[in-house]
Design an enzyme around this catalytic site. Structure first.
Site, PDB file in Angstrom:
ATOM      1  N   HIS A 193       0.865  -1.206  -0.002  1.00  0.00           N
ATOM      2  CA  HIS A 193      -0.031  -0.059  -0.148  1.00  0.00           C
ATOM      3  C   HIS A 193       0.932   1.189   0.053  1.00  0.00           C
ATOM      4  O   HIS A 193       0.745   2.219  -0.542  1.00  0.00           O
ATOM      5  CB  HIS A 193      -0.828  -0.205   1.242  1.00  0.00           C
ATOM      6  N   ARG A 300      -7.919  -8.013 -14.167  1.00  0.00           N
ATOM      7  CA  ARG A 300      -7.787  -9.402 -13.641  1.00  0.00           C
ATOM      8  C   ARG A 300      -8.639  -9.539 -12.272  1.00  0.00           C
ATOM      9  O   ARG A 300      -8.562  -8.534 -11.504  1.00  0.00           O
ATOM     10  CB  ARG A 300      -6.221  -9.414 -13.220  1.00  0.00           C
ATOM     11  N   ARG A 336     -11.608 -10.402 -17.350  1.00  0.00           N
ATOM     12  CA  ARG A 336     -10.981 -11.754 -17.475  1.00  0.00           C
ATOM     13  C   ARG A 336     -11.748 -12.467 -16.496  1.00  0.00           C
ATOM     14  O   ARG A 336     -11.698 -12.157 -15.333  1.00  0.00           O
ATOM     15  CB  ARG A 336      -9.483 -11.682 -17.413  1.00  0.00           C
ATOM     16  N   GLU A 435      -2.292 -18.015 -24.804  1.00  0.00           N
ATOM     17  CA  GLU A 435      -0.791 -17.934 -23.813  1.00  0.00           C
ATOM     18  C   GLU A 435      -0.470 -19.488 -23.864  1.00  0.00           C
ATOM     19  O   GLU A 435       0.387 -19.694 -22.900  1.00  0.00           O
ATOM     20  CB  GLU A 435      -1.335 -17.334 -22.358  1.00  0.00           C
ATOM     21  N   ASN A 458       3.308 -13.307 -20.703  1.00  0.00           N
ATOM     22  CA  ASN A 458       3.736 -13.770 -19.374  1.00  0.00           C
ATOM     23  C   ASN A 458       3.638 -15.320 -19.344  1.00  0.00           C
ATOM     24  O   ASN A 458       4.624 -15.991 -19.089  1.00  0.00           O
ATOM     25  CB  ASN A 458       2.947 -13.243 -18.240  1.00  0.00           C
ATOM     26  N   ARG A 469       7.927 -18.922 -14.925  1.00  0.00           N
ATOM     27  CA  ARG A 469       8.047 -17.490 -14.740  1.00  0.00           C
ATOM     28  C   ARG A 469       8.354 -16.977 -13.393  1.00  0.00           C
ATOM     29  O   ARG A 469       8.573 -15.842 -13.191  1.00  0.00           O
ATOM     30  CB  ARG A 469       6.726 -16.691 -15.416  1.00  0.00           C
ATOM     31  N   CYS A 506      -1.704  -8.392 -23.764  1.00  0.00           N
ATOM     32  CA  CYS A 506      -1.779  -7.741 -22.450  1.00  0.00           C
ATOM     33  C   CYS A 506      -0.518  -8.050 -21.465  1.00  0.00           C
ATOM     34  O   CYS A 506      -0.728  -8.078 -20.074  1.00  0.00           O
ATOM     35  CB  CYS A 506      -3.036  -7.893 -21.686  1.00  0.00           C
TER      36      CYS A 506
HETATM   37  C1  PEP Z   1      -0.109 -13.336 -19.053  1.00  0.00           C
HETATM   38  O1  PEP Z   1       0.093 -14.249 -18.974  1.00  0.00           O
HETATM   39  O2  PEP Z   1       0.502 -12.674 -19.878  1.00  0.00           O
HETATM   40  C2  PEP Z   1      -1.237 -12.520 -18.445  1.00  0.00           C
HETATM   41  C3  PEP Z   1      -1.698 -11.268 -18.889  1.00  0.00           C
HETATM   42  O3  PEP Z   1      -1.821 -13.116 -17.572  1.00  0.00           O
HETATM   43  P1  PEP Z   1      -1.278 -13.462 -16.018  1.00  0.00           P
HETATM   44  O4  PEP Z   1      -0.007 -12.579 -15.930  1.00  0.00           O
HETATM   45  O5  PEP Z   1      -2.409 -12.782 -15.319  1.00  0.00           O
HETATM   46  O6  PEP Z   1      -1.105 -14.662 -15.858  1.00  0.00           O
HETATM   47 MG    MG Z   2      -1.718 -15.443 -17.923  1.00  0.00          MG
END
Ligand code: PEP
Ligand code: MG
Length: 598
Positions: A193, A300, A336, A435, A458, A469, A506
């Site tokens: 925060h 999200r 989402r 993805e 991601n 990741r 995204c």
């Molecule tokens: C991604 O996987 O690139 C994505 C935007 O979703 P998250 O990072 O919430 O898994």
């Molecule tokens: Mg993702």
């Protein structure tokens, strides 16, 4: 003067500050401990109650006097108000005073120890972080009990850099830019925060420095670089000169990008890209709007599940989505559906032990296997769709069958709502996240089934390169410029466009200025990112020619390694942006871009 020391922490709020340190070491105080005799117990309980009353009064006053730009943070302080009276803190402490015959400070610490223990067993990260809030609240009472509670930042003789173990949100909102140049803390993360507040206030901050309070002496000179996350203690005159120049440059740069952040993201030769925001918390809405987003490209929704122990009700989801849709209108929001499992957990959904959770029952797979969970979400999203332009986005789709099932589910839900006479947008767009590599391979088939794609780099990078990741040991191999990744993106864009649908990106890759020429060259229609990155990305798009990007990509795609691709890209960037702030060209960056720290 001692030797300059450069310490690396987490850049929580960008900007540069140079000034004397002001060490706030209230946290290091020893807590007085003593036993009470029978006749002292009642008086001690009264002392404790009075301290809580006082803490309550102070917090209320703080809320009432909160400056306009911080109104969105009232919620945090209000939750602290509630915690003051929470039985975990209040009743428990009174019980300890009575049963153990100990003084209020000691009893309060005993309560805190038990609460910390309880929280430490909680798996879900959001709830665990709430333990921090309890600590702030307890500390507030402590400070009052020990008569040490006045930290009036407004009485300082000169502007200072605040150095503290941690700052509570209540401390942070009292900071005003005139006398606090920056702050640095031992604790904290980019998403605490306090860090969020620092960004709202526009005060540079570096957090997570571990032992900065032990290394700084009050009044000694300190440089805070919130851009690179560095703190320099006892800087040399040369370092001071250098950072003074950096500070001035940065100031000019911010004025320039913020001034231009509401202009459309259009390249010099007229190629238009939509630039939107990724949002994780409702509190981010003002920043989404202020940074010039043309809507939310990825909402999200996990935060709604993380905030509480039980599953959120349809009403709770609906009211959150409605608020976002209304406040963003006429801009759209892409909501989402729940993406938990893998590395994201919430306490209200038990997932069972999995050997490979990232390849397990997560995201859409989980939703399809838990129809009730999914139904609540789809109903809430559909109902919110009459309050603005709402799209629905399905994460981790791996093939056609899955999306057919989802579409059928949505149609059934629409029919139910229709029967109940509940309004919704019958033409709500349904998109999927790309993805998973198999989704790329069948992107042409998927494109016939949905209204849009959004590439989640991601996860796409993680699954394409088989790089976890969140595993630091392989972080250096996490490479957006891998030819395999770029080809995946290219294939997805081509499949989407061949079917006449739009394709967004995204993942984090979309918010990194150095990748903009590639993403434009690949033909993405939309980039969605952390709101704070929007002005930089828009500025980059506006200062580039689409045709140059197309040519760049044509040459990159012939190259066989990420190393060569990076070299070609860097040469392009040097040519077009000889001294840009946001690019890792050596002047200010660390040569790695953000990926080096992923
Ligand atoms: C991604 O996987 O690139 C994505 C935007 O979703 P998250 O990072 O919430 O898994
Ligand atoms: Mg993702």
């Amino acid at each position: 003067m001692g030797e300059a020391k450069v310490i690396k922490g987490i850049g929580a709020s960008p900007g540069i500050a140079i000034g004397p340190a002001f060490l706030l070491d209230r946290n290091q105080q020893k807590v007085m401990k003593y036993h009470l005799s029978e006749h002292e117990i009642e008086a001690e309980k009264i002392r404790f109650r009075e301290a809580v009353d006082r803490a309550e009064e102070d917090l209320r006053q703080l809320i009432a006097e909160l400056p306009e730009e911080l109104h969105e943070h009232t919620g945090i302080l209000e939750s602290h108000l509630l915690m003051l009276r929470d039985s975990m803190v209040f009743d428990r402490t009174l019980r300890f005073i009575e049963s153990e015959r100990i003084n209020a400070e000691w009893a309060l610490n005993r309560s805190l120890d038990e609460i910390k223990l309880l929280f430490s067993r909680v798996k879900d990260q959001y709830l665990r972080e709430r333990a921090e809030d309890v600590k702030y609240v307890v500390k507030r009472i402590h400070d009052i009990l020990s008569g040490n509670h006045i930290t009036n930042f407004n009485n300082l003789d000169e502007p200072v850099v605040l150095v503290a173990r941690d700052l509570s949100p209540a401390d942070t909102v009292q900071i005003n830019q005139e006398n606090i140049l920056a702050f640095v803390t031992d604790m904290g993360s980019r998403t605490s925060h306090t860090a969020i507040l620092a960004r709202s206030l526009g005060i540079p901050a570096v957090v997570g420095l571990e032992d900065i309070t032990a290394r700084v002496l009050s009044s000694s000179k300190i440089i805070v670089d919130g851009i690179s996350g560095l703190v320099i203690l006892d800087p040399t005159p040369e370092q001071v000169r250098q950072y003074q120049a950096k500070k001035e440059d940065y100031h000019k740069y911010r004025l320039d990008i913020v001034y231009n952040s509401h202009l459309p993201a259009e390249s010099m030769d007229g190629f238009r890209v939509k630039v939107k925001a990724n949002m994780e918390l409702i509190e981010e809405l003002p920043s989404v709007i202020a940074n010039g987003a043309e809507g939310v490209g990825l909402l999200r929704t996990e935060f709604l599940y993380l905030r509480q122990k039980k599953l959120p009700s349809e009403e709770e989801l609906f009211s959150a989505y409605k608020e976002v849709a209304e406040r963003l209108a006429p801009y759209p929001v892409t909501i989402r559906t729940l993406d938990i499992g893998g590395d994201k957990f919430v306490s209200s959904v038990s997932l069972g032990e999995e050997l490979n959770p990232v390849l397990g029952l997560r995201a859409v797979r989980l939703c399809l296997s838990e129809p009730e969970l999914f139904k609540t979400q789809i109903r809430a999203i559909l109902r919110a769709s009459v309050y603005g332009e709402v799209n629905v986005l399905i994460p981790l789709v791996s093939g056609v069958l899955e999306i057919l099932q989802v579409k059928e589910f949505i149609e059934t839900t629409k029919a139910e709502l229709r029967e109940e006479g509940v309004e919704f947008d019958p033409n709500i767009k349904v998109g999927i996240m790309i993805e998973v590599p198999s989704a790329v391979m069948v992107a042409d088939l998927l494109a016939k089934e949905v209204d849009f794609f959004s590439i989640g780099t991601n996860d796409l990078i993680q699954y394409t390169l088989a790089i976890d990741r969140v595993n630091e040991a392989v972080a250096h191999l996490y490479e957006p410029l891998h030819p395999g990744v770029l080809r995946m993106v290219k294939k997805t864009v081509e499949a989407a466009h061949a079917s006449g649908i739009e394709v967004a990106m995204c993942g984090e890759m979309a918010g990194e200025p150095m990748y903009v020429p590639i993403l434009l060259g690949l033909g993405l229609d939309e980039l969605s990112m952390n709101p704070i990155d929007i002005p930089r990305i828009k500025r980059m798009i506006r200062s580039i020619k689409h045709q140059d990007c197309i040519e760049l990509v044509a040459s990159l795609l012939d190259e066989s390694t990420a190393v060569e691709i990076r070299e070609t890209l860097m040469a392009f960037l040097y040519r077009h942006f000889p001294d840009d702030y946001d690019l890792p060209l050596g002047r200010y960056g660390d040569g790695q871009g953000r990926w080096g720290q992923q």
